[in-house]
Motif scaffolding. Structure first.
Motif, PDB file in Angstrom:
ATOM      1  N   TYR A   1      37.581  -6.276  11.824  1.00  0.00           N
ATOM      2  CA  TYR A   1      38.267  -4.976  11.819  1.00  0.00           C
ATOM      3  C   TYR A   1      38.303  -4.383  10.411  1.00  0.00           C
TER       4      TYR A   1
ATOM      5  N   SER B   1      38.570  -9.547  17.899  1.00  0.00           N
ATOM      6  CA  SER B   1      39.359 -10.789  17.871  1.00  0.00           C
ATOM      7  C   SER B   1      40.583 -10.704  18.782  1.00  0.00           C
ATOM      8  N   THR B   2      41.113  -9.503  18.940  1.00  0.00           N
ATOM      9  CA  THR B   2      42.338  -9.357  19.739  1.00  0.00           C
ATOM     10  C   THR B   2      42.119  -9.675  21.218  1.00  0.00           C
TER      11      THR B   2
ATOM     12  N   ILE C   1      41.368  -7.710   1.971  1.00  0.00           N
ATOM     13  CA  ILE C   1      42.031  -7.021   3.097  1.00  0.00           C
ATOM     14  C   ILE C   1      41.918  -7.822   4.402  1.00  0.00           C
ATOM     15  N   GLY C   2      42.700  -7.421   5.381  1.00  0.00           N
ATOM     16  CA  GLY C   2      42.710  -8.117   6.668  1.00  0.00           C
ATOM     17  C   GLY C   2      43.450  -9.439   6.532  1.00  0.00           C
TER      18      GLY C   2
ATOM     19  N   VAL D   1      51.988  -4.687  21.415  1.00  0.00           N
ATOM     20  CA  VAL D   1      52.052  -4.942  22.858  1.00  0.00           C
ATOM     21  C   VAL D   1      51.261  -6.211  23.166  1.00  0.00           C
TER      22      VAL D   1
ATOM     23  N   LYS E   1      48.548  -1.336  26.442  1.00  0.00           N
ATOM     24  CA  LYS E   1      47.754  -2.338  25.734  1.00  0.00           C
ATOM     25  C   LYS E   1      46.268  -1.973  25.804  1.00  0.00           C
TER      26      LYS E   1
HETATM   27  C1  LIG Z   1      43.799 -13.971  20.760  1.00  0.00           C
HETATM   28  C2  LIG Z   1      44.273 -13.042  19.674  1.00  0.00           C
HETATM   29  C3  LIG Z   1      44.992 -11.911  20.015  1.00  0.00           C
HETATM   30  C4  LIG Z   1      45.382 -11.006  19.017  1.00  0.00           C
HETATM   31  N1  LIG Z   1      46.061  -9.883  19.397  1.00  0.00           N
HETATM   32  C5  LIG Z   1      46.351  -8.946  18.469  1.00  0.00           C
HETATM   33  C6  LIG Z   1      46.949  -7.704  18.865  1.00  0.00           C
HETATM   34  O1  LIG Z   1      47.252  -7.491  20.038  1.00  0.00           O
HETATM   35  N2  LIG Z   1      47.176  -6.769  17.905  1.00  0.00           N
HETATM   36  C7  LIG Z   1      46.825  -6.965  16.590  1.00  0.00           C
HETATM   37  O2  LIG Z   1      46.998  -6.036  15.783  1.00  0.00           O
HETATM   38  N3  LIG Z   1      46.288  -8.128  16.181  1.00  0.00           N
HETATM   39  C8  LIG Z   1      46.043  -9.135  17.080  1.00  0.00           C
HETATM   40  N4  LIG Z   1      45.462 -10.318  16.692  1.00  0.00           N
HETATM   41  C9  LIG Z   1      45.211 -10.559  15.249  1.00  0.00           C
HETATM   42  C10 LIG Z   1      43.914  -9.895  14.818  1.00  0.00           C
HETATM   43  O3  LIG Z   1      42.857 -10.255  15.682  1.00  0.00           O
HETATM   44  C11 LIG Z   1      43.557 -10.251  13.375  1.00  0.00           C
HETATM   45  O4  LIG Z   1      44.667  -9.978  12.561  1.00  0.00           O
HETATM   46  C12 LIG Z   1      42.347  -9.438  12.923  1.00  0.00           C
HETATM   47  O5  LIG Z   1      41.213  -9.850  13.646  1.00  0.00           O
HETATM   48  C13 LIG Z   1      42.091  -9.556  11.425  1.00  0.00           C
HETATM   49  O6  LIG Z   1      40.986  -8.752  11.108  1.00  0.00           O
HETATM   50  P1  LIG Z   1      39.977  -9.171   9.950  1.00  0.00           P
HETATM   51  O7  LIG Z   1      38.979  -8.090   9.839  1.00  0.00           O
HETATM   52  O8  LIG Z   1      40.741  -9.581   8.744  1.00  0.00           O
HETATM   53  O9  LIG Z   1      39.299 -10.517  10.446  1.00  0.00           O
HETATM   54  P2  LIG Z   1      38.341 -10.894  11.656  1.00  0.00           P
HETATM   55  O10 LIG Z   1      38.559 -10.010  12.823  1.00  0.00           O
HETATM   56  O11 LIG Z   1      38.536 -12.362  11.809  1.00  0.00           O
HETATM   57  O12 LIG Z   1      36.885 -10.630  11.067  1.00  0.00           O
HETATM   58  C14 LIG Z   1      36.330 -11.431  10.058  1.00  0.00           C
HETATM   59  C15 LIG Z   1      34.822 -11.292  10.100  1.00  0.00           C
HETATM   60  O13 LIG Z   1      34.263 -12.069   9.039  1.00  0.00           O
HETATM   61  C16 LIG Z   1      33.208 -12.896   9.518  1.00  0.00           C
HETATM   62  N5  LIG Z   1      33.196 -14.103   8.684  1.00  0.00           N
HETATM   63  C17 LIG Z   1      34.145 -15.060   8.612  1.00  0.00           C
HETATM   64  N6  LIG Z   1      33.805 -15.991   7.704  1.00  0.00           N
HETATM   65  C18 LIG Z   1      32.612 -15.609   7.209  1.00  0.00           C
HETATM   66  C19 LIG Z   1      31.747 -16.157   6.205  1.00  0.00           C
HETATM   67  N7  LIG Z   1      32.069 -17.262   5.554  1.00  0.00           N
HETATM   68  N8  LIG Z   1      30.617 -15.501   5.919  1.00  0.00           N
HETATM   69  C20 LIG Z   1      30.279 -14.336   6.557  1.00  0.00           C
HETATM   70  N9  LIG Z   1      31.048 -13.779   7.507  1.00  0.00           N
HETATM   71  C21 LIG Z   1      32.214 -14.405   7.819  1.00  0.00           C
HETATM   72  C22 LIG Z   1      33.598 -13.180  10.968  1.00  0.00           C
HETATM   73  O14 LIG Z   1      32.462 -13.554  11.731  1.00  0.00           O
HETATM   74  C23 LIG Z   1      34.183 -11.828  11.380  1.00  0.00           C
HETATM   75  O15 LIG Z   1      33.174 -10.956  11.809  1.00  0.00           O
HETATM   76  C24 LIG Z   1      45.073 -11.261  17.655  1.00  0.00           C
HETATM   77  C25 LIG Z   1      44.368 -12.426  17.316  1.00  0.00           C
HETATM   78  C26 LIG Z   1      43.957 -13.300  18.300  1.00  0.00           C
HETATM   79  C27 LIG Z   1      43.174 -14.536  17.920  1.00  0.00           C
END
Ligand SMILES: Cc1cc2nc3c(=O)[nH]c(=O)nc-3n(C[C@H](O)[C@H](O)[C@H](O)COP(=O)(O)OP(=O)(O)OC[C@H]3O[C@@H](n4cnc5c(N)ncnc54)[C@H](O)[C@@H]3O)c2cc1C
Length: 401
Positions: A13, A43-44, A295-296, A348, A374
């Motif tokens: 994200y 991921s959500t 970030i994230g 949600v 949702k």
């Molecule tokens: C089942 C579930 C339900 C959820 N429900 C909600 C919800 O309803 N609402 C909400 O706001 N949040 C929810 N979350 C939390 C949310 O999914 C995370 O906070 C969000 O995905 C974080 O975004 P991000 O971009 O930091 O990381 P991620 O979405 O984890 O993306 C990280 C990216 O980096 C890549 N990556 C990782 N390591 C490496 C590496 N070493 N080299 C190259 N690429 C790499 C991965 O493949 C991925 O594409 C939920 C999480 C889960 C597991």
């Protein structure tokens, strides 16, 4: 003069939204996006793939499909290290790449809390591969019962009762009656147990709303054991502590959803972190490294009111991505930008396909309306990362079943 080079790590994200904002701003820079897979996943929605209620294809799309190839170069590779003092990133296959500005958005990993046996004897739920593995594990054990008649094949332990666990329980309790018919096992013999260390379930919601959600799962047969820390996972067994005594639960399916931490790359690269997260500055950069944004799920943004970090969510990750895209555009044209401010829009949780519960813009929602809310939130977030075309391609308008 050569263009400045912006490298974004991770196409989740946070990372993908940053790149899309940089594209939109038409910044005069070389932009490189690195991700370990050629696809983005939502991921959500991983719990749906893990429970087998949706295929992986429903929550993934090709990263390159949403990039403007004239503006962004995509590298499919795994980041192993950030050499922050040399301004270089090390990739598993392609070696080192340099940067002028770096955005670290590598997301989350499973957190074991050092509990013995977690990696060996339970399945985490953190990405597409682990979600598909959870599905195969559950389906194989349930299918095996026809031959084994071993009730442990019908026993499922879900470790932790956070958001992910509750949403996963919602999905499996929806699917099990259909699976019982298909795989020929007695559905009344299914035993689903959720074990949680904390005494309160769904603490992010009001007590009434939390109880509403938990009661639905209880009616669907889930047994909650709360206030009971897990001490060890052994083969087909969860060991937990209750009233000072160690107790064992037998289950051939053990799903580990107790919590997540930020990417291990953050710690390995020598950043000042806690559980893979770095407390960032007001502009989301790292202290002493004004060219590095974090970030994230690898970042901790402090909530000045509570003096605690905001929970890491897709919602904050998307807002951070937009901010960093704008901040980089401003930096490159020598303009200043205000500090990042997070605007929580609500939360949600889904309990299977037709029930949701949570808060949206200060109002509590539940039941079918909650479920529609949702689905709207998820579809809106898919439009944000993948565009309207991706949403239409995925055909996710199943509000009525
Ligand atoms: C089942 C579930 C339900 C959820 N429900 C909600 C919800 O309803 N609402 C909400 O706001 N949040 C929810 N979350 C939390 C949310 O999914 C995370 O906070 C969000 O995905 C974080 O975004 P991000 O971009 O930091 O990381 P991620 O979405 O984890 O993306 C990280 C990216 O980096 C890549 N990556 C990782 N390591 C490496 C590496 N070493 N080299 C190259 N690429 C790499 C991965 O493949 C991925 O594409 C939920 C999480 C889960 C597991």
């Amino acid at each position: 003069m050569s263009q400045p080079k912006i490298v974004v790590l991770g196409a989740g994200y946070a990372g993908l939204k940053t790149v899309k904002q940089l594209q939109k701003k038409n910044v005069n820079a070389e932009i490189i996006l690195v991700n370990k897979n050629d696809y983005h996943y939502e991921s959500t929605q991983l719990h749906e793939v893990a429970a087998g209620t949706e295929p992986a294809g429903k929550i993934t799309f090709k990263v390159e499909d949403v990039l403007d190839k004239n503006k962004v170069t995509f590298i499919e590779d795994t980041v192993t290290l950030v050499k922050k003092d040399e301004k270089k990133v090390v990739l598993a296959k392609k070696g080192e790449i340099s940067y002028d500005y770096l955005v670290i958005a590598l997301g989350f990993e499973s957190e074991t809390f050092g509990i013995p046996g977690v990696n060996e004897f339970s399945k985490p739920l953190v990405d597409i591969k682990t979600a598909e593995s959870c599905r195969a594990y559950l389906d194989n054990n349930l299918a095996n019962y026809a031959k084994s008649k071993d009730e442990a094949d019908l026993s499922i332990a879900v470790c932790g009762a956070g958001f992910t666990s509750i949403e996963y329980l919602g999905e499996i309790t929806n699917r099990i009656p259909k699976l019982a018919e298909k795989l020929n096992f007695p559905k009344d013999k299914i035993k689903i147990t959720c074990i949680e260390a904390m005494p309160t379930l769904l603490p992010m919601f009001s007590e009434k709303l939390g109880t509403y959600g938990i009661d639905i799962l209880k009616k669907r047969g889930v047994n909650f054991i709360v206030g009971t820390p897990i001490k060890e996972i052994k083969e087909n067994t969860v060991v937990y502590e209750q009233d000072g005594e160690l107790k064992e639960l037998t289950a051939n399916t053990v799903i580990w959803t107790t919590g997540v931490r930020g990417s291990a790359v953050v710690g390995k690269s020598g950043f000042d972190e806690r559980r893979g997260r770095v407390v960032v500055q007001d502009d989301l950069t790292v202290a002493d490294y004004p060219e590095i944004f974090m970030i994230g799920d690898v970042s901790a943004v402090m909530d000045k009111e509570s003096n605690r970090p905001f929970p890491t969510t897709a919602q904050i990750a998307l807002q951070q991505g937009i901010y960093v895209g704008n901040a980089l555009a401003a930096k490159l044209s020598n303009q200043s930008i205000d500090a990042f401010t997070y605007k929580p829009l609500g939360t949600v949780a889904s309990i299977g396909n037709n029930v949701g519960l949570g808060n949206v813009m200060g109002k509590e929602v539940k039941g079918y309306i909650g479920s529609i809310m949702k689905k709207n939130i998820i579809n809106k977030s898919l439009v944000t990362t993948g565009g309207t075309k991706t949403l239409l391609k995925k055909g996710r308008f199943d509000y009525y079943h």
